[in-house]
Structures are given as C-alpha cells and as structure tokens.
Design an enzyme around this catalytic site. Structure first.
Site, PDB file in Angstrom:
ATOM      1  N   ASN A 154       3.080  15.929 -11.176  1.00  0.00           N
ATOM      2  CA  ASN A 154       3.834  16.659 -12.199  1.00  0.00           C
ATOM      3  C   ASN A 154       5.171  17.229 -11.731  1.00  0.00           C
ATOM      4  OD1 ASN A 154       2.427  18.582 -10.716  1.00  0.00           O
ATOM      5  ND2 ASN A 154       2.204  19.959 -12.457  1.00  0.00           N
ATOM      6  N   GLU A 250      -3.540  24.290  -3.595  1.00  0.00           N
ATOM      7  CA  GLU A 250      -2.814  24.800  -4.775  1.00  0.00           C
ATOM      8  C   GLU A 250      -3.391  24.075  -5.982  1.00  0.00           C
ATOM      9  OE1 GLU A 250      -0.539  27.132  -4.851  1.00  0.00           O
ATOM     10  OE2 GLU A 250       0.039  27.360  -2.765  1.00  0.00           O
ATOM     11  N   CYS A 284       0.930  23.586 -13.638  1.00  0.00           N
ATOM     12  CA  CYS A 284      -0.277  24.329 -13.236  1.00  0.00           C
ATOM     13  C   CYS A 284      -0.309  25.741 -13.795  1.00  0.00           C
ATOM     14  CB  CYS A 284      -0.393  24.354 -11.720  1.00  0.00           C
ATOM     15  SG  CYS A 284       1.125  24.895 -10.932  1.00  0.00           S
TER      16      CYS A 284
HETATM   17  P1  NAP Z   1      -5.155  15.115  -8.786  1.00  0.00           P
HETATM   18  O1  NAP Z   1      -5.746  14.065  -9.622  1.00  0.00           O
HETATM   19  O2  NAP Z   1      -6.058  16.115  -8.162  1.00  0.00           O
HETATM   20  O3  NAP Z   1      -4.290  14.354  -7.668  1.00  0.00           O
HETATM   21  C1  NAP Z   1      -3.516  15.077  -6.727  1.00  0.00           C
HETATM   22  C2  NAP Z   1      -3.371  14.229  -5.465  1.00  0.00           C
HETATM   23  O4  NAP Z   1      -4.653  14.106  -4.824  1.00  0.00           O
HETATM   24  C3  NAP Z   1      -2.899  12.800  -5.734  1.00  0.00           C
HETATM   25  O5  NAP Z   1      -2.029  12.397  -4.699  1.00  0.00           O
HETATM   26  C4  NAP Z   1      -4.211  12.021  -5.691  1.00  0.00           C
HETATM   27  O6  NAP Z   1      -4.050  10.668  -5.408  1.00  0.00           O
HETATM   28  C5  NAP Z   1      -4.917  12.751  -4.557  1.00  0.00           C
HETATM   29  N1  NAP Z   1      -6.369  12.539  -4.506  1.00  0.00           N
HETATM   30  C6  NAP Z   1      -7.204  12.137  -5.493  1.00  0.00           C
HETATM   31  N2  NAP Z   1      -8.476  12.059  -5.029  1.00  0.00           N
HETATM   32  C7  NAP Z   1      -8.439  12.424  -3.725  1.00  0.00           C
HETATM   33  C8  NAP Z   1      -9.430  12.558  -2.698  1.00  0.00           C
HETATM   34  N3  NAP Z   1     -10.710  12.316  -2.930  1.00  0.00           N
HETATM   35  N4  NAP Z   1      -9.047  12.953  -1.478  1.00  0.00           N
HETATM   36  C9  NAP Z   1      -7.741  13.235  -1.217  1.00  0.00           C
HETATM   37  N5  NAP Z   1      -6.759  13.118  -2.138  1.00  0.00           N
HETATM   38  C10 NAP Z   1      -7.100  12.726  -3.381  1.00  0.00           C
HETATM   39  O7  NAP Z   1      -4.060  15.957  -9.605  1.00  0.00           O
HETATM   40  P2  NAP Z   1      -2.932  15.435 -10.596  1.00  0.00           P
HETATM   41  O8  NAP Z   1      -3.543  14.936 -11.854  1.00  0.00           O
HETATM   42  O9  NAP Z   1      -1.952  14.563  -9.899  1.00  0.00           O
HETATM   43  O10 NAP Z   1      -2.188  16.815 -10.882  1.00  0.00           O
HETATM   44  C11 NAP Z   1      -2.653  17.721 -11.814  1.00  0.00           C
HETATM   45  C12 NAP Z   1      -3.398  18.886 -11.202  1.00  0.00           C
HETATM   46  O11 NAP Z   1      -2.595  19.494 -10.190  1.00  0.00           O
HETATM   47  C13 NAP Z   1      -3.670  19.985 -12.217  1.00  0.00           C
HETATM   48  O12 NAP Z   1      -4.984  20.456 -12.061  1.00  0.00           O
HETATM   49  C14 NAP Z   1      -2.652  21.054 -11.851  1.00  0.00           C
HETATM   50  O13 NAP Z   1      -3.006  22.352 -12.238  1.00  0.00           O
HETATM   51  C15 NAP Z   1      -2.588  20.908 -10.378  1.00  0.00           C
HETATM   52  N6  NAP Z   1      -1.347  21.485  -9.868  1.00  0.00           N
HETATM   53  C16 NAP Z   1      -1.391  22.665  -9.172  1.00  0.00           C
HETATM   54  C17 NAP Z   1      -0.206  23.243  -8.732  1.00  0.00           C
HETATM   55  C18 NAP Z   1      -0.187  24.521  -7.937  1.00  0.00           C
HETATM   56  O14 NAP Z   1       0.805  24.771  -7.271  1.00  0.00           O
HETATM   57  N7  NAP Z   1      -1.221  25.328  -7.976  1.00  0.00           N
HETATM   58  C19 NAP Z   1       1.017  22.624  -9.012  1.00  0.00           C
HETATM   59  C20 NAP Z   1       1.005  21.431  -9.730  1.00  0.00           C
HETATM   60  C21 NAP Z   1      -0.177  20.864 -10.151  1.00  0.00           C
HETATM   61  P3  NAP Z   1      -3.932   9.601  -6.637  1.00  0.00           P
HETATM   62  O15 NAP Z   1      -2.650   9.891  -7.296  1.00  0.00           O
HETATM   63  O16 NAP Z   1      -3.967   8.299  -5.955  1.00  0.00           O
HETATM   64  O17 NAP Z   1      -5.121   9.839  -7.519  1.00  0.00           O
END
Ligand code: NAP
Length: 477
Positions: A154, A250, A284
C-alpha cells in the site's frame, strides 16, 4: 519489462525462472514480468549480505553512510515523477497521493542521513553502585547485522524506506522482500541506491512470494532482525517462526476517531473524508470507526456524506482523481461482501458501496453494531462507520473495544479533555484535531495490542536496528 532479484549488484532474470505478472489494477494491463527468486537465491542473498556487513558496512564511517543517504534523497528528488508514475501503475494509487508518498520518502532519506551521524551512546555513573569507584562505563550502539525487510503493497516506497534507510544509517545490511503486487518501485529503489554509491550487497533484493521467499527469510539463521509491515495473520506467523531474531511488526487496525461537541465540525469532516477514503481506505491507520457526540451527530453526518459524494472517482493517472481502484478485484469484492453482510444485519448504507471491478465507491455506514465485521475487523477498504455517543467515558470505552491499537484521532477544543482522553486510549499514537490517518516520518509510529510490536519513525527504527554494547573499564587510582 522483465525484472528480477538483485544480489550483490547483479540482476537474476534468467529465462528458466518462474515468473509472475504485475497487473495495473485500473487498466488491468500487464505492467511488468517478475522473475522469481529460488531458495538458493535467498541463501545467496543472505550470505552475501552477511559478508558485506562484516567486510564493508560495519566498518563504514558514519559520514559515508550519511552521504550515501543524502545522495539517495537527491536522486529521488530528481526522479520523483518517474517513481510516482510507477506507484500509480503497480498499486493504482491516485497520482496526487503517489506524489505525496515520494515527498515523504525523500524526507525519510534526509532524516536517516542526518541521524547516521548521531548514533550516540552514554557514559554511566559507575560510582552510583557499591564498589563502582574507579570504574568507567560506556554504552555504545552497534549495528545488528543482516536485517530482513518485508513490506506491503500500500505504500511500496515509503514503507520500504522506513526499514531500509534506518538500517543503512545504522551500518547494517538488508535483504529486502517487497510485496509481489508492487515490485517495480522496489526494483527502482535498489537501483537508485546503487547510483547513490551504496556498495553492492548492502541491499539485496529478493523477488518472490511471501509464502516461499518471505518465510525462508524469516527463519534464516544468519538474519538478525526481521522488520515486517503487513497483515495480522502474517505478522503472527512471523512472530512464531522468527526464533531468536529481533522482530518489529507494523500490523493493521480498525482505527477510531472521536468527534466531541466542542470540536470543529468542518475540520473534522475535511480530515476524516481524506482519512477514511484516501487510497480507497487501504491504509493501516485509515479511519474506520467514527464516534460522534449526539448533539452534533446529524450535522456531522450530513456534512460528511456531502463531502464524500464530492470525491472524484476514476483514473488514478488523472490529477483530479481522489479515489481510484483497490489493489485487486478480489479485495473490492471482499469489502463489498462485508458491506452487504452489515446491511443484512440491520445497518444503513448512507452512500456508496457499489462495485465496478476493482473500484468500490466510498461507503458510509450507520446503525452498526460492534459485532459487525465492518466495525470490529480491519476493513482496509473505502468504508467507514459513523456512530453516535453520549459521554466521554462511553467514547473512550467503545474506542478501546478492539483487538487493535495503532492510531486514533480526537476532535475537541478542550485541552483538558484532549489530554485526558489521549491518556486513556489504548493506542500507539493519538492525534488531537486530526484524523487517525495522519503520519509524519519522524515521530514514533507503531501499535499496541495486536497492531504490532516495536516502533518505526527513523530515530526509533534505528534504536530497534542496533544493539547496545557495554564496555567497562577498571581504572587504577
Ligand atoms: P500482507 O498480505 O501481510 O503482505 C505483506 C508482506 O508479507 C508481503 O511482502 C507478502 O508477500 C509477505 N508475506 C506474506 N506471507 C508471508 C509469510 N508467510 N512469511 C513472510 N512474509 C510473508 O499485507 P498486504 O496485503 O500487502 O498489506 C496490507 C496489510 O498491511 C494491512 O493489514 C495493513 O494494515 C498492514 N499495514 C500496516 C502498516 C503499519 O505501519 N502498521 C502500514 C501499512 C500496511 P506477498 O506480497 O508475496 O504476499
């Protein structure tokens, strides 16, 4: 365009590799083809990062690390429009919001460049302890080693830099696994660091899926720290499998905002329309729950609906567009199904909630209950619930009724109330008179409860990416 991993400065794009396509979420056209990393590539990346840490980065003087980061900021300033266009293409983020992501990213590099020169320790008053006379104690901050950085789609540039730039400032090396949906800006960022003079291998980029490459990075025994931004389920798995590594998580939230009767309604409306619907709510700290005191509830709701209906929905390449696509059609359909489920459970959809492919129109929902998914789970979509409340105690208690605690917004002109409420909210951060969604890159940022562990914001990320080392000296009187 075919891109791949970059390990020790060399790209790995061989024809024999498996590939995935990067799809523009608005046009549905192919933006790039990514040659995926294998398990062997990941091992090579980590081994090389460790070697470069020991031979180069650990010994590099602070002024050199600072210069590289400053040059990177300058190059990003020159290439701002190129990077912004790529974020529009791979993430579907409206161009005006993509540009502001670049502006913030430049600031992260500048803060990191400055702080690279200020990694100070302390001298302890050793004689404060019995038998401490004639002893000197020094605490130094030392780099940790190989940092594994895993990032979401994002804010593909800003959130990657929140990990990479402080890691370099501290003298670490990085193995960087970007989100598979947004790898083009990650690829360009690693190239940019090469141009800025960062030694080969100080950042190694591994392109691959989270399940394969991400999880192997998390469990690799030569990696000293995992810094992850993403969803709660993946964060939980990382926490469980990372072993002895330091871990920063995060994660998500269903961010609350409270508008009191003495707050500025127009200011709250303006902040919360952007806060709830910016980048289609895929933020987020997106405002998902708005609690409005009863005396101003109707006035707030009417103004909020009107301002929301004025948002320009359409092509993210257009300067005027406020709302573009969500990242995939599946993401939009999932959010749409939550809205429909809330409607079946008795909620009212005041406006929005219609879907056309990846585009979901901004939805304002009322008459909701705590148990509904649109209230209690992280929506990560352009939807927000507006709920009336009576008393300050009620607002605080309903705000805290969540598994998440990232950032909140409170609108009031009463300084005593502002501070009283801030103290009681179970959050990593609270904004007074701004939406939960606002973030600067130099304040501590991170969650309590299931919103995460650790803090980012350059200074705080550096703390988490270094070890403290004590050196004691016994002096002869
Ligand atoms: P996501 O599906 O959790 O993916 C985040 C990253 O983790 C991607 O690079 C993903 O790779 C990788 N990943 C997936 N499965 C994994 C595993 N088993 N082991 C290690 N890495 C793995 O999140 P998203 O859909 O991209 O982003 C949305 C989420 O991020 C929301 O929940 C949002 O709230 C959160 N977020 C939090 C913050 C904060 O600062 N607190 C900021 C922004 C977003 P792939 O892309 O290959 O699946």
């Amino acid at each position: 365009m075919r891109i791949g991993s970059i390990i020790n400065g060399t790209e790995r794009v061989g024809e024999d590799r498996n590939t995935i396509d990067v799809i523009n979420p608005y046009t549905n056209e192919k933006a790039a083809e990514v040659a995926l990393a294998s398990r062997e590539d990941l091992d090579a990346a980590v081994n090389n990062s460790l070697e470069v840490f020991q031979t180069t980065m650990k010994k590099m003087p602070a002024h050199e690390r600072s210069d590289i980061l400053r040059r990177a900021a300058e190059i990003l300033e020159e290439k701002a429009e190129e990077f912004a266009s790529v974020i529009v293409e791979e993430a579907g983020k409206p161009i005006k919001h993509s540009r502001s992501e670049i502006t913030r990213s430049i600031q992260i590099l500048k803060f990191s460049s400055e702080l690279a020169k200020h990694m100070t320790g302390e001298v302890l008053p050793m004689d404060a302890a019995l038998r401490g006379e004639n002893r000197m104690g020094i605490v130094k901050r030392t780099p940790i080693g190989v940092v594994g950085a895993i990032t979401p789609f994002n804010f593909p540039l800003n959130l990657s830099l929140h990990k990479i730039a402080p890691a370099i400032a501290a003298g670490n090396t990085v193995v960087f696994k970007p989100a598979e949906k947004t790898p083009i800006s990650a690829y360009m960022l690693v190239k940019l660091f090469q141009e800025a003079g960062l030694p080969n291998g100080a950042i190694n980029l591994v392109m691959g899926t989270g399940e394969e490459v991400g999880s192997a990075l998390v469990t690799h025994d030569k990696v000293k720290k995992i810094t992850f931004t993403g969803s709660l389920p993946v964060g939980k798995t990382i926490r469980e499998t990372a072993g002895f590594k330091k871990v920063t998580l995060e994660l998500g939230s269903n961010s609350p905002n409270i508008v009191f009767e003495d707050g500025d309604i127009d200011q709250a409306v303006t902040s919360l329309v952007l806060g709830a619907f910016g980048f289609s709510g895929q933020v987020c700290v997106s405002a998902q729950r708005i609690y409005v005191q009863k005396g101003i509830y109707q006035e707030f709701l009417a103004k909020f609906i009107k301002a929301t209906e004025e948002l320009v929905i359409g092509d993210p390449r257009d300067d005027k567009t406020d709302i573009g696509p969500m990242i995939t059609k599946e993401a939009a359909s999932r959010a749409k199904s939550w809205i429909e489920e809330a409607r079946e459970q008795g909620a009212t959809i005041e406006t929005g909630g219609s879907q056309d492919g990846t585009v979901l129109t901004p939805a304002i929902i009322t008459n909701v209950e705590q148990k509904m998914k649109v209230v209690s789970d992280e929506a990560f979509a352009p939807l927000v619930s507006v709920m009336p409340f009576d008393t300050e105690e009620e607002a605080v208690s309903r705000t805290n009724d969540s598994i998440y605690g990232l950032q909140a917004g409170v609108f009031t002109k009463d300084i005593d109330r502002a501070m009283r409420v801030s103290d009681q909210l179970e959050m990593g951060g609270v904004w007074i008179n701004d939406a939960s969604t606002f973030r600067q890159d130099n304040h501590p940022y991170g969650g309590v409860k299931q919103s995460g562990i650790g803090r980012e914001g350059v200074k705080y990320a550096i703390e988490d990416m270094t070890e403290s080392k004590f050196i004691g000296i016994k002096l002869n009187p």
